[in-house]
Design a protein around this motif. Structure first.
Motif, PDB file in Angstrom:
ATOM      1  N   SER A   1      11.950   6.615  -5.904  1.00 22.08           N
ATOM      2  CA  SER A   1      12.798   6.502  -7.087  1.00 22.08           C
ATOM      3  C   SER A   1      12.218   5.548  -8.128  1.00 22.08           C
ATOM      4  N   SER A   2      11.181   4.803  -7.781  1.00 21.31           N
ATOM      5  CA  SER A   2      10.528   3.898  -8.729  1.00 21.31           C
ATOM      6  C   SER A   2       9.234   4.483  -9.282  1.00 21.31           C
ATOM      7  N   LEU A   3       8.948   5.730  -8.939  1.00 23.59           N
ATOM      8  CA  LEU A   3       7.686   6.365  -9.326  1.00 23.59           C
ATOM      9  C   LEU A   3       7.908   7.622 -10.144  1.00 23.59           C
TER      10      LEU A   3
ATOM     11  N   GLN B   1       0.848  -1.185   0.000  1.00 22.53           N
ATOM     12  CA  GLN B   1       0.000   0.000   0.000  1.00 22.53           C
ATOM     13  C   GLN B   1       0.890   1.243   0.000  1.00 22.53           C
ATOM     14  N   VAL B   2       0.771   2.051  -1.046  1.00 17.46           N
ATOM     15  CA  VAL B   2       1.550   3.280  -1.144  1.00 17.46           C
ATOM     16  C   VAL B   2       0.782   4.401  -0.474  1.00 17.46           C
TER      17      VAL B   2
ATOM     18  N   ALA C   1       6.679   9.621   1.238  1.00 13.48           N
ATOM     19  CA  ALA C   1       6.110   8.388   0.703  1.00 13.48           C
ATOM     20  C   ALA C   1       6.433   7.209   1.604  1.00 13.48           C
ATOM     21  N   SER C   2       5.507   6.276   1.653  1.00 14.03           N
ATOM     22  CA  SER C   2       5.742   5.009   2.330  1.00 14.03           C
ATOM     23  C   SER C   2       5.104   3.904   1.507  1.00 14.03           C
ATOM     24  N   GLY C   3       5.635   2.711   1.640  1.00 15.61           N
ATOM     25  CA  GLY C   3       5.097   1.584   0.906  1.00 15.61           C
ATOM     26  C   GLY C   3       5.756   1.333  -0.438  1.00 15.61           C
ATOM     27  N   ARG C   4       6.508   2.295  -0.920  1.00 15.35           N
ATOM     28  CA  ARG C   4       7.215   2.145  -2.189  1.00 15.35           C
ATOM     29  C   ARG C   4       8.260   3.250  -2.260  1.00 15.35           C
TER      30      ARG C   4
ATOM     31  N   CYS D   1       0.339  15.927  -4.014  1.00 11.64           N
ATOM     32  CA  CYS D   1       1.375  15.159  -4.694  1.00 11.64           C
ATOM     33  C   CYS D   1       0.749  13.874  -5.211  1.00 11.64           C
ATOM     34  N   ALA D   2       1.301  13.392  -6.297  1.00 16.69           N
ATOM     35  CA  ALA D   2       0.764  12.202  -6.957  1.00 16.69           C
ATOM     36  C   ALA D   2       1.903  11.377  -7.524  1.00 16.69           C
ATOM     37  N   GLY D   3       1.681  10.072  -7.619  1.00 15.54           N
ATOM     38  CA  GLY D   3       2.701   9.176  -8.143  1.00 15.54           C
ATOM     39  C   GLY D   3       2.117   8.073  -8.983  1.00 15.54           C
ATOM     40  N   SER D   4       2.942   7.574  -9.891  1.00 12.24           N
ATOM     41  CA  SER D   4       2.545   6.453 -10.739  1.00 12.24           C
ATOM     42  C   SER D   4       3.778   5.662 -11.121  1.00 12.24           C
ATOM     43  N   GLY D   5       3.614   4.345 -11.164  1.00  9.93           N
ATOM     44  CA  GLY D   5       4.710   3.495 -11.601  1.00  9.93           C
ATOM     45  C   GLY D   5       4.789   3.388 -13.108  1.00  9.93           C
ATOM     46  N   ILE D   6       3.775   3.932 -13.804  1.00  8.46           N
ATOM     47  CA  ILE D   6       3.706   3.766 -15.259  1.00  8.46           C
ATOM     48  C   ILE D   6       3.601   5.093 -15.986  1.00  8.46           C
ATOM     49  N   TYR D   7       2.737   5.971 -15.492  1.00  8.02           N
ATOM     50  CA  TYR D   7       2.368   7.169 -16.239  1.00  8.02           C
ATOM     51  C   TYR D   7       3.209   8.367 -15.839  1.00  8.02           C
ATOM     52  N   TYR D   8       3.666   9.096 -16.854  1.00 10.01           N
ATOM     53  CA  TYR D   8       4.284  10.404 -16.643  1.00 10.01           C
ATOM     54  C   TYR D   8       3.551  11.382 -17.536  1.00 10.01           C
ATOM     55  N   GLY D   9       3.013  12.422 -16.940  1.00  8.51           N
ATOM     56  CA  GLY D   9       2.314  13.412 -17.743  1.00  8.51           C
ATOM     57  C   GLY D   9       1.516  14.352 -16.866  1.00  8.51           C
ATOM     58  N   THR D  10       0.583  15.061 -17.478  1.00  9.78           N
ATOM     59  CA  THR D  10      -0.160  16.101 -16.777  1.00  9.78           C
ATOM     60  C   THR D  10      -1.609  15.730 -16.493  1.00  9.78           C
TER      61      THR D  10
END
Length: 123
Positions: free
Chosen positions: A30-32, A1-2, A24-27, A96-105
């Protein structure tokens, strides 16, 4: 759980500075791919800045270019938003927001969100 937790918001006079933090916790951060969004009353959520997980590409909204800086401290698993020369129009709730896949707006692309922190800039 992130989990993402923002802090550092507050009331500041125009021309002042604030630094927001996103812990951040749970991940590992640097991977996001990470981003900061803001939402003012009655307005859509907009992307202020975003960066890839390697920080190889960084986006800034035109309205904040030269005033805001995104950074991260991987050792602390924390991301920052340094905001200088603040203007009343910067008043909003910042997320703040994070994603392991998506980069964008597009906010729909991000999987993980903090609860938000209020920034109010007085004139």
């Amino acid at each position: 759980q992130v989990r993402l937790v923002e802090s550092g918001g507050g009331l500041v006079q125009a021309g002042g500075s604030l630094r927001l933090s996103c812990a951040a916790s749970g991940r590992t951060l640097s991977s996001l791919h990470m981003a900061w969004f803001r939402q003012a009353p009655g307005k859509e959520r907009e992307c202020v800045t975003a960066t890839t997980w390697t920080d190889s590409s960084t986006y800034y909204a035109n309205s904040v270019k030269g005033r805001f800086t995104i950074s991260r401290d991987n050792a602390k698993n924390t991301m920052y938003l340094q905001m200088n020369s603040l203007k009343p129009e910067d008043t909003a709730v910042y997320y703040c927001a994070g994603s392991g896949i998506y980069y964008g707006t597009n906010p729909a692309g991000y999987d993980y969100w903090g609860q938000g922190t209020q920034v109010t800039v007085s004139s």
